[in-house]
Every structure is written in structure tokens, then in C-alpha cells.
Design an enzyme around this catalytic site. Structure first.
Site, PDB file in Angstrom:
ATOM      1  NE  ARG A 121       0.651   1.746   4.232  1.00 33.87           N
ATOM      2  CZ  ARG A 121       1.944   2.034   4.190  1.00 33.87           C
ATOM      3  NH1 ARG A 121       2.562   2.220   3.036  1.00 33.87           N
ATOM      4  NH2 ARG A 121       2.637   2.161   5.305  1.00 33.87           N
ATOM      5  CG  ASP A 135      -1.901   6.550  11.998  1.00 32.76           C
ATOM      6  OD1 ASP A 135      -1.261   7.553  12.416  1.00 32.76           O
ATOM      7  OD2 ASP A 135      -1.366   5.450  11.770  1.00 32.76           O
ATOM      8  N   GLY A 165       8.673   0.761   3.191  1.00 36.29           N
ATOM      9  CA  GLY A 165       7.602   1.725   3.435  1.00 36.29           C
ATOM     10  C   GLY A 165       6.349   1.444   2.620  1.00 36.29           C
ATOM     11  CB  SER A 195       2.342  -1.860   4.030  1.00 39.57           C
ATOM     12  OG  SER A 195       1.835  -2.434   5.205  1.00 39.57           O
ATOM     13  CB  SER A 196       6.791  -5.903   2.773  1.00 38.94           C
ATOM     14  OG  SER A 196       7.579  -5.636   3.914  1.00 38.94           O
ATOM     15  CG  ASP A 251       0.482  -0.099   7.136  1.00 37.60           C
ATOM     16  OD1 ASP A 251       0.079   1.028   6.772  1.00 37.60           O
ATOM     17  OD2 ASP A 251       1.642  -0.318   7.520  1.00 37.60           O
TER      18      ASP A 251
HETATM   19  P1  ADP Z   1       7.272  -2.407   5.553  1.00 37.06           P
HETATM   20  O1  ADP Z   1       6.001  -3.003   6.066  1.00 37.06           O
HETATM   21  O2  ADP Z   1       7.199  -0.926   5.379  1.00 37.06           O
HETATM   22  O3  ADP Z   1       7.796  -3.078   4.320  1.00 37.06           O
HETATM   23  P2  ADP Z   1       8.212  -3.374   8.065  1.00 37.06           P
HETATM   24  O4  ADP Z   1       9.461  -3.154   8.814  1.00 37.06           O
HETATM   25  O5  ADP Z   1       6.923  -3.060   8.722  1.00 37.06           O
HETATM   26  O6  ADP Z   1       8.379  -2.618   6.681  1.00 37.06           O
HETATM   27  O7  ADP Z   1       8.120  -4.907   7.640  1.00 37.06           O
HETATM   28  C1  ADP Z   1       9.206  -5.514   6.973  1.00 37.06           C
HETATM   29  C2  ADP Z   1       9.418  -6.895   7.535  1.00 37.06           C
HETATM   30  O8  ADP Z   1       8.343  -7.788   7.162  1.00 37.06           O
HETATM   31  C3  ADP Z   1      10.650  -7.566   6.969  1.00 37.06           C
HETATM   32  O9  ADP Z   1      11.823  -7.150   7.647  1.00 37.06           O
HETATM   33  C4  ADP Z   1      10.335  -9.035   7.193  1.00 37.06           C
HETATM   34  O10 ADP Z   1      10.542  -9.381   8.553  1.00 37.06           O
HETATM   35  C5  ADP Z   1       8.836  -9.080   6.903  1.00 37.06           C
HETATM   36  N1  ADP Z   1       8.637  -9.381   5.456  1.00 37.06           N
HETATM   37  C6  ADP Z   1       8.194  -8.539   4.524  1.00 37.06           C
HETATM   38  N2  ADP Z   1       8.167  -9.122   3.289  1.00 37.06           N
HETATM   39  C7  ADP Z   1       8.612 -10.385   3.468  1.00 37.06           C
HETATM   40  C8  ADP Z   1       8.835 -11.493   2.586  1.00 37.06           C
HETATM   41  N3  ADP Z   1       8.604 -11.419   1.271  1.00 37.06           N
HETATM   42  N4  ADP Z   1       9.308 -12.633   3.127  1.00 37.06           N
HETATM   43  C9  ADP Z   1       9.533 -12.737   4.453  1.00 37.06           C
HETATM   44  N5  ADP Z   1       9.356 -11.720   5.318  1.00 37.06           N
HETATM   45  C10 ADP Z   1       8.905 -10.561   4.854  1.00 37.06           C
HETATM   46 MG    MG Z   2       5.099  -2.582   7.942  1.00 37.00          MG
END
Ligand code: ADP
Ligand code: MG
Length: 393
Positions: A39, A48, A136, A138-139, A184
Site C-alpha cells: 500500500r 491515524d 515503506g 507495507s510488506s 496498513d
Molecule cells: P514495511 O512493512 O514498510 O515493508 P516493516 O518493517 O513493517 O516494513 O516490515 C518488513 C518486515 O516484514 C521484513 O523485515 C520481514 O521481517 C517481513 N517481510 C516482509 N516481506 C517479506 C517477505 N517477502 N518474506 C519474508 N518476510 C517478509
Molecule cells: Mg510494515
């Protein structure tokens, strides 16, 4: 080498990558798939936790999970293409946070579903994603909600969308240990394509706002920096907002207007509150501008938002300011602002589609000259929320 726009793999090709990865590591074909988007927030920053409004979209970058019945009873075995290490979670020992940080997001979802009476069976899972971890976009919420949908497909038991959002938020807060807000997971779960989502963080109501991306497109540029200040400053800003609200005799800054802020004697608290109150108004005006495809107004509001975040809220940094300054000087750009908590991360640029490549190239070149490294560019379109996928490939 100049920065190009990072290729945007299709959902189908990510699904194929996850399927191939699962085959390589477990030797089994996938029986279940689930996908969730990343997102980006168009406007409404640091509103928020002040019970205000935000205006995010889900984006066409996804995390896809492919799963097969587990080879080992009582184990969740996970292979993510984003990380070297394989994760193994014992389903008998869910109380202890997993030693591998990224596994905790999946563990957290399993824990929350167990609390609701839905047991995760032994599974082998492969993760393929085009949402950059920690970028950033929201993975983390994408991973949680893909896992939630996967679990529901596997067990044949479903939660409501609201319960799924809550389970993902609590997974991140309790097991991953990240004190996240609600934006998110809400947008990653609930989004519709060609729509932004106006979320009222006070009562969690969502209004879908049409976002027709024919005349405009979005470029997200990662500055390549993440300052360690971000976490401590976040807590400090929250505290300043709470103090401001207390001094004004209200429970949240949502309840006041700009004219009320004259009653705040403390200059610093007044500036912080000024950002929040004016940003809430900008979110409302942006939603109205989106609705009537008024890109000039939306762009101007984005620039005002950035200025307010920089000057009143003090959460920008030189690199983000450089990116916004370079962006707004380009022909075909309507507006730009930092998106996310600040102190690094990304800026979002609203732009005429035919100018996308030239603008990305020009900003990248000048940024590299001024800052010393190239930024990363993503072309973004709005997308649908998290869902299970059909297993028959
Ligand atoms: P954002 O949500 O902004 O990308 P965050 O720090 O909140 O950053 O979340 C990132 C964390 O989520 C990664 O360090 C990992 O621990 C987990 N993560 C995200 N994508 C993956 C993926 N494809 N495989 C495994 N873990 C993931
Ligand atoms: Mg995150």
C-alpha cells in the site's frame, strides 16, 4: 548506471515464482495460494494516532504464498525468496517468538487464528513478493494478510474481513513486536482497484473514493535512507500530540479546528497540532478532489502536506526534501510529498503518465548528483485487497 523504474511483475508471474520455489524446497505441487498487495498513503500522515483520517491505496505489488500439506507433522516450514534462511515453526511451541524475525509475522497470524478456534495444520509454504521488505510499502501487512487468507483456504474456515484485519494487526503488535496503527492492514485487506480508501481512524469506517488513473499515474521514489531517528521521534510526536490535546481539554486533536489552536501557549505543541488539524482538512479536500479528477488541487494539497510535515511536524529529512523539490520542478508533475512516517523512506509523485519515464530519469540523475546515490523508482497503480487465488495453474 542510472536508476530505471523497477520492473513490476504480474500477479501471475509471482504466483509462478512461489509455485516453483515451493516445488524446489518441498518437492510438492501447491494446493493453496493467497495474495496480498502493498500500500501507499496518498495523504494523511501522522493523523491515524490522532483519531483522524488517512487516504491510502493498495498497490499492484504483491506478496504471494503457495502452500502444500506439510512434510513434517506439527511444523510450518517456510521458504521466502526475500531471505536466505528457511523458517521452521513448531506448531506446538507458538508462545515463544520465533528466532527469525520475519517468521514472527506468520507465527503471529497462526497464534491469532488459534485464539479464534482456527488451527493451522502442518504446511510447507513458499513466499514470493514484489513488495520490498522495509521499503515503506507495507510488506509486513501484505505478508500477514496473505497468510490469513491462506489459512482460511487451507482450513475452509473464514473470519469476517474486520476480524481478519484485527488478527493481522495483533499478529504484528503482539508477536512481531511492532506497535503498528490500523491503516496498513485495513487497506491491504479491503481495497478495491481504481479506488482510494478514506479511512476514519476514530471509528474505522471506510469510504471508497474513485481514483481514475487514466490521466495521472503515481511514481513512488525510495530515497535510499532510513534514519534511526524515526522510532524515537515517532514516540515523541505521539506524546506531543497527546499533550496538545490535553492542554486544549479534548481527548484527541480530531476534535479541534485551526482557530482553537490559538489557546495553545506552547509554540512547539501548537505547531505539531497545526500539522495534524490542517492535515485532516487536507485529507477531506483531497478525497473531494480525487472524486472530481481535479489533479491540480490534489497535487497542491500533497505539496502543502509535505511542507507541513517538514516545517510544523519536523519529520522530513534532507533527502526527502530534495526529492520533493526536484519532483515539483518537473513539467507534468502535479504534486509530491513524503509518504510514511518520515525520516527517510519514500516520496510519492502525482504525474502525467506520458511524463513518467522522463521525470523518473531526471529526478534520479539530479538526486544522485546532489546526494551521492541513486533512488529506487516504482510505478504504482491502485489494486484490489488480499484474497485467496485459485490453485489450478
Ligand atoms: P514495511 O512493512 O514498510 O515493508 P516493516 O518493517 O513493517 O516494513 O516490515 C518488513 C518486515 O516484514 C521484513 O523485515 C520481514 O521481517 C517481513 N517481510 C516482509 N516481506 C517479506 C517477505 N517477502 N518474506 C519474508 N518476510 C517478509
Ligand atoms: Mg510494515
Amino acid at each position: 548506471m542510472l536508476p530505471m523504474i523497477v520492473p513490476n511483475p504480474s500477479l501471475a508471474s509471482l504466483t509462478e515464482s512461489a509455485s516453483d520455489a515451493l516445488g524446489r524446497f518441498s518437492g510438492c505441487p501447491p494446493e493453496w495460494f493467497a495474495a496480498a498487495p502493498g500500500r501507499v498513503n496518498l495523504i494523511g500522515e501522522h493523523t491515524d494516532y490522532n483519531a483522524g483520517w488517512v487516504l491510502p491505496i493498495a498497490i499492484d505489488r504483491y506478496t504471494v504464498l503457495a502452500a502444500a500439506p506439510g512434510a513434517e507433522a506439527t511444523q510450518l516450514r517456510v521458504r521466502s525468496l526475500a531471505f536466505e534462511e528457511e523458517g521452521v515453526l513448531s506448531l506446538d511451541a507458538l508462545d515463544i517468538p520465533h528466532p527469525t524475525p520475519w517468521m514472527r509475522y506468520l507465527q503471529g497470524v497462526v497464534v491469532q487464528y488459534r485464539r479464534k478456534g482456527i488451527e493451522c495444520p502442518a504446511l510447507d509454504i513458499a513466499v514470493a513478493s514484489s513488495v520490498p521488505p522495509g521499503g515503506g510499502l507495507s510488506s509486513s501487512a501484505a505478508l500477514e494478510l496473505a497468510m490469513a487468507h491462506l489459512l482460511e483456504s487451507v482450513t475452509g474456515q473464514s473470519l469476517s474481513s474486520a476480524a481478519r484485519i484485527d488478527a493481522s494487526i495483533e499478529a504484528e503488535r503482539q508477536t512481531a513486536g511492532v506497535p503498528c496503527g490500523m491503516m496498513d492492514q485495513t487497506v491491504v485487506e479491503s481495497a478495491h482497484p481504481e479506488h482510494a480508501l478514506l479511512l476514519d481512524c476514530a471509528d474505522k469506517t471506510v469510504t471508497f473514493v474513485p481514483f481514475r488513473q487514466v490521466e495521472v499515474t503515481l511514481l513512488v521514489i525510495h530515497s535510499g535512507v532510513s534514519h534511526s531517528l524515526a522510532q524515537s521521534a515517532y514516540a515523541q510526536r505521539r506524546d506531543e500530540c497527546e499533550r496538545g490535546a490535553r492542554a486544549l481539554g479534548v481527548s484527541t486533536l480530531r476534535e479541534v479546528g485551526l482557530s482553537d489552536l490559538r489557546a495553545l501557549d506552547d509554540e512547539l505543541l501548537r505547531r505539531r497540532a497545526h500539522h495534524v488539524v490542517s492535515e485532516n482538512a487536507r485529507v477531506q479536500r483531497s478525497a473531494a478532489a480525487l472524486q472530481r479528477c481535479d489533479w491540480d488541487t490534489l497535487g497542491a494539497l500533497m505539496v502543502d502536506s509535505h511542507t507541513s510535515l517538514r516545517d510544523d511536524y519536523a519529520v522530513s529529512c534532507d533527502e526527502l526534501d530534495v526529492l520533493v523539490r526536484l519532483a515539483v520542478a518537473e513539467a507534468g508533475v502535479y504534486g509530491a510529498r513524503l509518504t510514511g512516517g518520515g525520516f527517510g523512506g519514500c516520496v510519492i509523485v502525482l504525474i502525467e503518465p506520458e511524463r513518467l519515464e522522463a521525470v523518473a530519469d531526471s529526478i534520479g540523475r539530479q538526486y544522485a548528483e546532489q546526494v551521492g546515490w541513486a533512488p529506487t523508482n516504482y510505478r504504482i497503480r491502485s489494486a484490489a485487497g488480499a484474497h485467496a487465488l485459485c490453485a489450478a495453474l
